[in-house]
Design an enzyme around this catalytic site. Sequence first.
Site, short mmCIF file in Angstrom:
data_model
loop_
_atom_site.label_atom_id
_atom_site.label_comp_id
_atom_site.label_asym_id
_atom_site.label_seq_id
_atom_site.Cartn_x
_atom_site.Cartn_y
_atom_site.Cartn_z
N HIS A 107 -31.40 -42.55 -22.76
CA HIS A 107 -32.70 -42.76 -23.40
C HIS A 107 -33.70 -41.84 -22.74
O HIS A 107 -33.90 -41.87 -21.53
CB HIS A 107 -33.16 -44.22 -23.27
CG HIS A 107 -34.46 -44.49 -23.98
ND1 HIS A 107 -34.52 -44.91 -25.29
CD2 HIS A 107 -35.75 -44.35 -23.57
CE1 HIS A 107 -35.77 -45.05 -25.66
NE2 HIS A 107 -36.56 -44.70 -24.63
N CYS A 108 -34.35 -41.00 -23.55
CA CYS A 108 -35.29 -40.01 -23.03
C CYS A 108 -36.72 -40.43 -23.38
O CYS A 108 -37.08 -40.47 -24.55
CB CYS A 108 -35.00 -38.63 -23.61
SG CYS A 108 -36.15 -37.35 -23.04
N PRO A 109 -37.55 -40.75 -22.39
CA PRO A 109 -38.93 -41.14 -22.70
C PRO A 109 -39.75 -39.99 -23.28
O PRO A 109 -40.73 -40.23 -23.99
CB PRO A 109 -39.49 -41.57 -21.33
CG PRO A 109 -38.63 -40.89 -20.33
CD PRO A 109 -37.27 -40.80 -20.93
#
Length: 310
Positions: free
Chosen positions: A155-157
């Site tokens: 998961h990439c913010p």
Amino acid sequence: MHSPAHRCRDIERQAGYLQPEHCAPPPPRGAVDGMWFIRDGCGIVCGVITWLLVFYAEFVVLFVMLVPAKSLVYSFINGFLFNTLAFLALASHGRAMLTDPGAVPKGNATKEFIESLQLKPGQVVYKCPKCCSIKPDRAHHCSVCKRCIRKMDHHCPWVNNCVGENNQKYFVLFTMYIALISLHALVMVAFHFLYCFEEDWTKCSTFTPPVTVILLILLCFEGLLFLIFTAVMFGTQIHSICTDETGIERLKQETVTWEKTMYWAGMKEAFGGPFSIAWFNPFSGLTCRREKSTWICVAEAAVTEEDGVL
């Protein structure tokens, strides 16, 4: 140590043991129309910061370096190249953020659905206890998206989304184009400093010399930081595609139970078909999947609640 493949999962062979009565039926298909978007405060802030940093680089490149330049050809070529790469970077960021990464239908672990699978004796199915869905192979639950994501890498913010089966191409393009505009900006900063040292500082920019130096140093710091970061991420993603092993699978040291699609075949599968200019196009709207030795391309359909709208 190798983590068991069934950790944090409910595993049984029959519908009754999966406790489907604890799962609410999935919403009817087409009940809600809209685009995929994760309502996460940290991710939204990071996404906005990403766009603002690109706009800052755009401002410095245009109004500090290119507009005051004496050569019109130099300004036009570099301005066109930088703006094109910046546009493609932001378009890739938008597609990576607003594309369903491969979410498993939520709440489909119902008795009717499990029975419709017509499981063979001894066949194992997996249920995610968090989103109450039947989990396919290589799917992992994301605590931010609150969904199970097929071939979830991480998961990439910065894109406010998971990187998974359906949007990895856009994430790779985003890191590539950001690395390219960072490198281009650093080269232009170096040339501009040389030009200002040779000429009068008051003539090499429309701003005062102290402001010009501060703006260029900030751009240099930003470009160097993002060049290193995105280049590493780009290399990591290409390695994951070529080895057919996601980042989370590598981190958990999961035992390989799938038939790997290696090297060039993995690239073709991730980017949607044989090599073409569409590989570099963030607006490419076809999803291609390999079936044995042939490729089948299907136009993207509208996303619904069952398919992954939050």
